[in-house]
Enzyme design. Structure first.
Site, PDB file in Angstrom:
ATOM      1  N   GLY A 205       1.069  -0.503   0.167  1.00 41.64           N
ATOM      2  CA  GLY A 205      -0.153   0.096   0.052  1.00 41.64           C
ATOM      3  C   GLY A 205       0.241   1.188  -0.588  1.00 41.64           C
ATOM      4  O   GLY A 205       2.097   1.023  -0.328  1.00 41.64           O
ATOM      5  N   GLU A 206       0.624   2.313   0.732  1.00 42.07           N
ATOM      6  CA  GLU A 206       1.360   3.054   1.059  1.00 42.07           C
ATOM      7  C   GLU A 206       1.502   3.644   2.229  1.00 42.07           C
ATOM      8  O   GLU A 206       1.177   3.538   3.208  1.00 42.07           O
ATOM      9  CB  GLU A 206       0.269   4.739   0.499  1.00 42.07           C
ATOM     10  N   SER A 207       3.477   3.132   2.494  1.00 47.22           N
ATOM     11  CA  SER A 207       4.113   3.322   3.680  1.00 47.22           C
ATOM     12  C   SER A 207       3.128   4.323   4.836  1.00 47.22           C
ATOM     13  O   SER A 207       3.156   3.763   5.995  1.00 47.22           O
ATOM     14  CB  SER A 207       5.012   2.013   3.318  1.00 47.22           C
TER      15      SER A 207
ATOM     16  N   CYS B 277       6.295  -5.426  -0.117  1.00 43.96           N
ATOM     17  CA  CYS B 277       6.603  -4.140  -0.196  1.00 43.96           C
ATOM     18  C   CYS B 277       6.046  -3.322   1.023  1.00 43.96           C
ATOM     19  O   CYS B 277       7.155  -3.165   1.240  1.00 43.96           O
ATOM     20  CB  CYS B 277       5.086  -4.230  -1.397  1.00 43.96           C
TER      21      CYS B 277
ATOM     22  N   ARG C 235      12.943   3.187  -1.117  1.00 41.06           N
ATOM     23  CA  ARG C 235      11.225   3.465  -1.268  1.00 41.06           C
ATOM     24  C   ARG C 235      11.874   3.254  -2.838  1.00 41.06           C
ATOM     25  O   ARG C 235      12.966   3.757  -3.468  1.00 41.06           O
ATOM     26  CB  ARG C 235      10.936   5.118  -0.705  1.00 41.06           C
TER      27      ARG C 235
ATOM     28  N   ILE D 227       5.331  -3.782  -7.329  1.00 43.51           N
ATOM     29  CA  ILE D 227       4.850  -2.732  -8.014  1.00 43.51           C
ATOM     30  C   ILE D 227       4.901  -1.608  -6.642  1.00 43.51           C
ATOM     31  O   ILE D 227       4.786  -1.739  -5.767  1.00 43.51           O
ATOM     32  CB  ILE D 227       3.360  -2.906  -7.812  1.00 43.51           C
ATOM     33  N   ARG D 228       6.539  -0.945  -8.065  1.00 48.48           N
ATOM     34  CA  ARG D 228       6.407   0.372  -7.322  1.00 48.48           C
ATOM     35  C   ARG D 228       7.099  -0.008  -5.884  1.00 48.48           C
ATOM     36  O   ARG D 228       6.921   0.238  -5.156  1.00 48.48           O
ATOM     37  CB  ARG D 228       5.371   1.524  -6.937  1.00 48.48           C
TER      38      ARG D 228
ATOM     39  N   HIS E 149       4.785  -9.263  -3.807  1.00 43.69           N
ATOM     40  CA  HIS E 149       3.244  -9.479  -3.733  1.00 43.69           C
ATOM     41  C   HIS E 149       3.381 -10.637  -3.872  1.00 43.69           C
ATOM     42  O   HIS E 149       2.423 -10.896  -4.765  1.00 43.69           O
ATOM     43  CB  HIS E 149       2.253  -8.656  -4.157  1.00 43.69           C
TER      44      HIS E 149
ATOM     45  N   GLU F 221       0.374 -12.585  -2.647  1.00 46.98           N
ATOM     46  CA  GLU F 221      -0.291 -12.638  -3.140  1.00 46.98           C
ATOM     47  C   GLU F 221      -1.453 -12.782  -4.024  1.00 46.98           C
ATOM     48  O   GLU F 221      -2.710 -13.028  -4.130  1.00 46.98           O
ATOM     49  CB  GLU F 221      -1.621 -11.852  -2.032  1.00 46.98           C
TER      50      GLU F 221
HETATM   51  N1  GLN Z   1       5.911   2.225  -2.957  1.00 47.84           N
HETATM   52  C1  GLN Z   1       5.125   2.429  -1.709  1.00 47.84           C
HETATM   53  C2  GLN Z   1       5.639   3.272  -0.299  1.00 47.84           C
HETATM   54  O1  GLN Z   1       6.776   3.408  -0.722  1.00 47.84           O
HETATM   55  C3  GLN Z   1       5.182   0.714  -1.710  1.00 47.84           C
HETATM   56  C4  GLN Z   1       4.508   0.343  -3.400  1.00 47.84           C
HETATM   57  C5  GLN Z   1       3.043  -1.104  -2.485  1.00 47.84           C
HETATM   58  O2  GLN Z   1       3.281  -1.544  -1.524  1.00 47.84           O
HETATM   59  N2  GLN Z   1       2.946  -1.601  -3.309  1.00 47.84           N
HETATM   60  O3  GLN Z   1       4.984   3.039   0.323  1.00 47.84           O
END
Ligand code: GLN
Length: 196
Positions: free
Chosen positions: A52-54, A83, A114, A143-144, A179, A181
């Site tokens: 998600g977004e940490s 992630c 990150r 993913i990112r 990921h 999952e």
């Molecule tokens: N780029 C996100 C972060 O820095 C992590 C990306 C993800 O969890 N898919 O929080």
């Protein structure tokens, strides 16, 4: 009965719940519960921190009083961070993490970066050689994704990609930059459940 708690504040929660349910069903059952507030973690046998977004997840965990419960559970309960979850498990962040003072759980002796794979490669799949999972390469979806740039001596490196570490374990804590999952390959989930 085994109970897995998934931190359910922001990010790809549903995929983790489904994957954990499937892994449990493949080995005799158990229950998966979503953690949105304090009071649930002490009753869990294992905890998953999704991607998600940490920054957001870290702040919401603090607001809900989940942070101190995870830190206490980390002494004995298996925790999987994928992630953004990997970022939150780290003791050491990159310059951006330090500058913005985003909250980390600071549980693993790893240094994280990150968005390590850059904007051009926002999302990609790589076949990783992961000896603890056996011979077949593991299809890892990034993913990112963040990466581990350095791991201290108590940390077991499970997989690397180029210059980066992308899977690592320190006692009961498991950090994955990708990921598991999102694929049908359940080997990492079973590896994690074996840690209980
Ligand atoms: N780029 C996100 C972060 O820095 C992590 C990306 C993800 O969890 N898919 O929080």
């Amino acid at each position: 009965m085994i109970r897995i708690g998934v931190i359910a504040l922001q990010g790809n929660i549903e995929e983790h719940v489904q994957a954990a349910e499937r892994a449990l069903a493949e080995r005799g059952g158990g229950e998966v519960i979503q953690i949105k507030h304090s009071g649930i973690i002490p009753g869990c046998d294992a905890i998953i921190i999704p991607g998600g977004e940490s920054t957001t997840v870290g702040r919401l965990m603090e607001r809900e009083g989940i942070t101190p419960e995870i830190k206490a559970a980390a002494k004995h309960t298996p925790i999987l961070g994928t992630c953004a979850g990997l970022i939150l498990l780290a003791k050491h962040g990159d310059e951006q993490i330090e500058r913005t003072k985003q909250p980390l759980l600071k549980l693993m002796d790893i240094h994280v970066k990150r968005n390590a794979f850059g904007r051009q490669r926002e999302s990609f799949e790589a076949l990783l050689d992961i000896p603890v999972l056996g011979g077949e390469p593991f299809p890892a979806v990034f993913i990112r994704a963040p990466a581990i740039t350095h791991a201290e001596k108590d940390v077991q490196i499970l997989a690397s990609l180029g210059e980066y570490i992308v899977a690592a374990r320190q006692k009961n804590l498991l950090a994955l930059a990708f990921h598991p999952e999102l694929t049908d390959d359940m080997r990492f989930h079973h590896y994690f459940l074996d840690m209980i």
